[in-house]
Design an enzyme around this catalytic site. Structure first.
Site, short mmCIF file in Angstrom:
data_model
loop_
_atom_site.label_atom_id
_atom_site.label_comp_id
_atom_site.label_asym_id
_atom_site.label_seq_id
_atom_site.Cartn_x
_atom_site.Cartn_y
_atom_site.Cartn_z
N ALA A 1 3.16 1.07 2.39
CA ALA A 1 4.23 1.67 2.10
C ALA A 1 4.19 3.00 0.62
O ALA A 1 4.71 2.11 -0.74
CB ALA A 1 5.40 0.71 1.29
N HIS B 1 3.60 5.06 -3.04
CA HIS B 1 4.54 5.88 -3.35
C HIS B 1 3.90 6.28 -4.54
O HIS B 1 2.83 6.22 -4.47
CB HIS B 1 5.82 5.23 -3.50
CG HIS B 1 4.75 3.85 -4.77
ND1 HIS B 1 4.61 4.31 -5.74
CD2 HIS B 1 5.79 2.30 -4.63
CE1 HIS B 1 4.59 2.34 -6.06
NE2 HIS B 1 4.72 1.41 -4.97
N HIS C 1 0.98 4.75 -6.16
CA HIS C 1 -0.47 4.26 -5.78
C HIS C 1 -0.84 5.22 -5.74
O HIS C 1 -2.29 5.31 -5.52
CB HIS C 1 0.03 3.73 -3.97
CG HIS C 1 0.84 2.76 -3.84
ND1 HIS C 1 1.84 2.35 -2.80
CD2 HIS C 1 0.59 1.00 -4.01
CE1 HIS C 1 2.39 1.60 -3.50
NE2 HIS C 1 1.11 0.83 -3.42
N GLN D 1 -1.25 -13.86 -0.18
CA GLN D 1 -0.74 -13.90 -1.08
C GLN D 1 0.85 -13.64 -1.03
O GLN D 1 1.66 -13.98 -2.26
CB GLN D 1 0.01 -12.68 -1.95
CG GLN D 1 -0.29 -11.49 -1.71
CD GLN D 1 -0.77 -10.53 -1.84
OE1 GLN D 1 -2.26 -10.33 -1.96
NE2 GLN D 1 -0.26 -9.44 -3.02
N GLY E 1 -2.78 -1.43 -10.65
CA GLY E 1 -1.45 -0.51 -11.77
C GLY E 1 -0.91 -1.15 -12.61
O GLY E 1 -1.13 -2.60 -12.56
N SER F 1 8.06 1.29 -6.51
CA SER F 1 7.51 0.07 -5.74
C SER F 1 7.95 -0.45 -4.27
O SER F 1 8.98 0.70 -3.88
CB SER F 1 8.36 -1.06 -6.59
OG SER F 1 8.40 -2.71 -5.66
N SER F 2 7.09 -0.85 -3.48
CA SER F 2 6.90 -0.70 -2.10
C SER F 2 8.84 -1.36 -2.18
O SER F 2 9.46 -1.13 -0.65
CB SER F 2 6.34 -0.96 -1.40
OG SER F 2 5.07 -0.74 -1.84
P1 AMP Z 1 0.99 -3.24 -3.59
O1 AMP Z 1 0.89 -1.96 -2.74
O2 AMP Z 1 2.00 -3.29 -4.25
O3 AMP Z 1 -0.02 -4.54 -3.77
O4 AMP Z 1 0.07 -2.58 -5.21
C1 AMP Z 1 -1.16 -1.49 -4.95
C2 AMP Z 1 -1.36 -1.52 -6.51
O5 AMP Z 1 -0.80 0.09 -6.21
C3 AMP Z 1 -1.70 -2.16 -7.23
O6 AMP Z 1 -2.85 -2.36 -8.16
C4 AMP Z 1 0.12 -2.39 -8.52
O7 AMP Z 1 -0.36 -1.92 -9.31
C5 AMP Z 1 -0.32 -0.67 -8.14
N1 AMP Z 1 1.76 0.13 -8.15
C6 AMP Z 1 2.19 -0.41 -7.57
N2 AMP Z 1 3.03 0.28 -7.98
C7 AMP Z 1 2.69 0.72 -9.07
C8 AMP Z 1 3.80 1.93 -10.10
N3 AMP Z 1 4.81 2.13 -9.97
N4 AMP Z 1 2.98 2.44 -10.86
C9 AMP Z 1 1.18 2.57 -10.79
N5 AMP Z 1 0.15 1.71 -9.78
C10 AMP Z 1 1.28 0.98 -9.07
#
Ligand code: AMP
Length: 280
Positions: free
Chosen positions: A32, A34, A37, A61, A148, A188-189
């Protein structure tokens, strides 16, 4: 962009890249995708010859089965975005490639990181994060790992994991700043799950982080925290925490002399959002 679904296939491909002397930058995600990512992909591209992204919604998780069930999946759009961003390799494994039959879950010694903030509110979450990241690192063997700042505590947990994996692992952790919507909401997703009314309310968390940041040298930290919590509750958030802590170990801060971060987690109805901001 080459897409791999099998661990053995991506490992063999990347082995060859390593033999050719190419550096590998890796950004693990749950899809998902954005702009947040994509900022990790962009940074990885600047610093490495080969950029690898993984999309895997890691069941171990999720402490809350409903959260897992509702986790957004937008794979076709994700692939388009990754191609556009110039990602070289996508790893898109099914669950049995990450956790093959007979897989033994290790226990990782995360110390107090495991029992505070996200660790406290999501029991088992960080063990699950370590399981999947350990396995992905074994498969991808990157030079640099892109994470992130949005998930501040997760960055600390994964840095600790890399320490636990030992010196021969030699992976540099690169932390990329949080990307935000124009109104300040951290991308955020999970934002995809917000209704129009909830979406309007959601930047309230960013407003309170800013409020704390701009007053951190003027008021007692406890008073600031309490005011921020009260503002959020008045808007209908259920606040798990909004706390000012030391950046180094997430211990409670008494004054603003050391490097601090404010961590926040609050829900609008069933949707739980987290954010943070560096102070001083
Ligand atoms: P996730 O898909 O939510 O597990 O996130 C994957 C990676 O993207 C993780 O390292 C998150 O911290 C990073 N990430 C998610 N949201 C953001 C954001 N708004 N800005 C920067 N990095 C992000």
């Amino acid at each position: 962009m080459i897409i791999f679904k099998k661990a053995a296939d991506i490992s063999a491909h990347l082995d060859q890249q390593i033999k050719n002397g190419n550096t590998i930058g890796f950004a693990p995600t749950m899809g998902a995708l954005h702009e947040g990512h994509l900022s990790l992909i962009k940074k990885a591209r600047e610093e490495n010859r080969i950029t690898v992204c993984s999309i895997f919604v890691n069941p171990t998780q999720f402490n809350n089965p409903e959260d897992l069930q509702h986790y957004p999946v937008t794979i076709e759009k994700d692939i388009e975005q990754l191609i556009h961003a110039g990602c070289d390799v996508l790893f898109l494994p099914p669950v049995y490639e990450i956790y093959p039959p007979g897989f033994h879950a290790k226990q990782y010694d995360l110390g107090s990181l495991e029992t505070v903030f996200e660790g406290k509110y999501r029991p088992g979450h960080f063990q699950g994060v370590c399981q999947v990241v350990d396995r992905l690192l074994e498969i991808v063997r990157p030079n640099r790992l892109y994470l992130g700042q949005k998930d501040f505590q997760q960055c600390m947990v994964i840095s600790r994991l890399i320490e636990l994996l030992g010196k021969e692992t030699k992976i540099a952790v690169v932390i990329v700043p949080t990307m935000r919507e124009p109104d300040g909401l951290a991308m955020s997703s999970r934002n995809l799950r917000l209704s129009e009314t909830q979406r309007k309310k959601a930047p309230g968390i960013f407003t309170e982080l800013n409020f704390i940041q701009s007053h951190v040298h003027e008021q007692a930290l406890s008073a600031l925290q309490e005011a921020a919590r009260a503002h959020l509750e008045a808007q209908g958030f259920r606040v798990d925490y909004i706390e000012i802590v030391h950046r180094q170990d997430l211990s409670a801060a008494k004054d603003a002399s050391a490097p601090l971060v404010v961590l926040a987690a609050a829900s609008i109805d069933q949707i739980r959002l987290i954010d943070n901001m560096l102070l001083n």
